[in-house]
Scaffold this active site. Structure first.
Site, PDB file in Angstrom:
ATOM      1  N   CYS A 117       0.843  -1.207   0.000  1.00  0.00           N
ATOM      2  CA  CYS A 117       0.000   0.000   0.000  1.00  0.00           C
ATOM      3  C   CYS A 117       0.875   1.254   0.000  1.00  0.00           C
ATOM      4  O   CYS A 117       1.538   1.536  -0.992  1.00  0.00           O
ATOM      5  CB  CYS A 117      -1.002  -0.042   1.153  1.00  0.00           C
ATOM      6  SG  CYS A 117      -2.372   1.113   0.905  1.00  0.00           S
ATOM      7  N   HIS A 220      -3.709  -4.867   0.570  1.00  0.00           N
ATOM      8  CA  HIS A 220      -3.255  -5.274   1.909  1.00  0.00           C
ATOM      9  C   HIS A 220      -3.256  -6.794   2.071  1.00  0.00           C
ATOM     10  O   HIS A 220      -4.150  -7.347   2.710  1.00  0.00           O
ATOM     11  CB  HIS A 220      -4.144  -4.623   2.980  1.00  0.00           C
ATOM     12  CG  HIS A 220      -3.844  -3.180   3.183  1.00  0.00           C
ATOM     13  ND1 HIS A 220      -2.807  -2.737   3.965  1.00  0.00           N
ATOM     14  CD2 HIS A 220      -4.413  -2.083   2.654  1.00  0.00           C
ATOM     15  CE1 HIS A 220      -2.754  -1.419   3.933  1.00  0.00           C
ATOM     16  NE2 HIS A 220      -3.718  -0.982   3.143  1.00  0.00           N
ATOM     17  N   GLU A 222      -1.578  -8.522   4.050  1.00  0.00           N
ATOM     18  CA  GLU A 222      -1.475  -8.887   5.479  1.00  0.00           C
ATOM     19  C   GLU A 222      -2.853  -9.015   6.129  1.00  0.00           C
ATOM     20  O   GLU A 222      -2.972  -9.596   7.211  1.00  0.00           O
ATOM     21  CB  GLU A 222      -0.604  -7.871   6.231  1.00  0.00           C
ATOM     22  CG  GLU A 222      -1.278  -6.572   6.633  1.00  0.00           C
ATOM     23  CD  GLU A 222      -1.459  -5.572   5.492  1.00  0.00           C
ATOM     24  OE1 GLU A 222      -1.144  -5.915   4.339  1.00  0.00           O
ATOM     25  OE2 GLU A 222      -1.952  -4.451   5.753  1.00  0.00           O
TER      26      GLU A 222
END
Ligand code: MN
Length: 242
Positions: A117, A220, A222
Site C-alpha cells: 500500500c 493489503h 497482510e
C-alpha cells in the site's frame, strides 16, 4: 538446519495510550504484519524511523534478509514534488525520508523488497515516480478503493501474466482488501506496472524486472489469510540470503 529469515520493517510513529498512565509518542507495527511474516517462518526487525536511519539505512539493511515497507499514512506530497491536496491526511516526513533512503539502498544492494500500500507508493516515489494525491479525483468521485463502515473495501485486481507479481499472488485475477486514496501516477525509474484495477485506470502493483525481487502492491495482503504474497516474499528473502 534452516535459519530464520529476518525481515526489516520501518516502524510507524504515532501517539499511544498504554498501561494505566502512559500516553506517549511510540514506534509501532500492526501485528497483522509480524504475524504474516511469522506464519511464513520469518521474524520482523522493526527500526525507528528517525534521522539516523534516514542518514544510514544500512543500520537496518546490514541485519536483514528482506525489507518490507508497511502501509500507513499518506506520503507528504512534498516528497514527490507536488503541492498538498485538501484531502492529504496527516503525514510523517521523517518516516517518508527514512523509507525512501531504505528503498534506494536496498535496491542498490540487492536486498529483496516488498512494498504494501503506502509501501508501494514509497517504492515509486523513491525511484522518482509520482502519485495521484486523491484517487477519487481521477475516478469521477469513485470511492471503491476506500474503507467504509469500518471494513476494508474489496475490489478485483488483474495481474499481468508472467510477472514476479503474478508469482507472488499465484493468480492473474484476485479480489483484494483495499484502502488507499493515493495511487501511482508516473512510474519510477526501472519500474513496470504489473497489476491494474478500475478498468485499467488504477495501477495496483509495480515491480523491477531482473535483479533482486522488488515488488509493490497497492492492496493489503497482510489482512487476507488466504494471500500468498507475504509468505512467498519471505521464502524469497530466505532463499536469497548469502
Ligand atoms: Mn485499490
Amino acid at each position: 538446519m534452516s535459519v530464520t529469515p529476518v525481515i526489516g520493517v520501518c516502524g510507524i510513529r504515532t501517539r499511544a495510550r498504554y498501561g494505566e498512565v502512559w500516553d506517549r509518542e511510540v514506534t509501532m507495527l500492526p501485528k497483522v504484519y509480524s504475524a504474516a511474516v511469522a506464519r511464513a517462518g520469518g521474524a520482523c526487525l522493526v527500526a525507528l524511523p528517525d534521522g539516523a536511519l534516514a542518514a544510514r539505512p544500512e543500520l537496518l539493511l546490514d541485519r536483514v534478509d528482506g525489507l518490507l515497507l508497511a502501509g500507513g499514512a499518506d506520503i507528504a506530497p512534498s516528497s514527490y514534488g507536488a503541492p498538498d491536496h485538501p484531502r492529504t491526511g496527516p503525514t510523517d516526513p521523517l518516516r517518508d525520508s527514512a523509507e525512501i533512503a531504505l528503498t534506494r539502498v536496498a535496491i542498490e544492494r540487492g536486498v529483496p523488497l516488498l512494498g504494501i500500500c503506502r509501501g508501494m507508493e514509497v517504492l515509486n516515489v523513491a525511484l522518482g515516480g509520482g502519485l495521484v494525491p486523491h484517487l477519487p479525483d481521477a475516478l469521477d468521485g469513485d470511492r471503491s478503493h476506500l474503507r467504509r463502515d469500518g471494513e476494508f473495501a474489496e475490489h478485483p485486481v488483474r495481474i499481468v501474466a508472467g510477472t514476479r507479481t503474478a508469482d507472488l499472488v499465484g493468480a492473474e485475477e484476485v479480489v483484494v482488501q483495499s484502502h488507499h486514496h493515493q495511487a501511482v501516477a508516473g512510474l519510477g525509474e526501472g519500474l513496470r506496472a504489473t497489476a491494474f484495477a478500475s478498468e485499467g485506470r488504477v495501477i495496483e502493483a509495480v515491480e523491477r524486472p531482473g535483479g533482486a525481487l522488488v515488488v509493490g502492491v497497492q492492496w493489503h495482503p497482510e489482512e487476507d489469510p488466504s494471500s500468498t504474497v507475504i509468505a512467498r516474499f519471505v521464502a524469497h528473502a530466505a532463499a536469497s540470503r548469502s
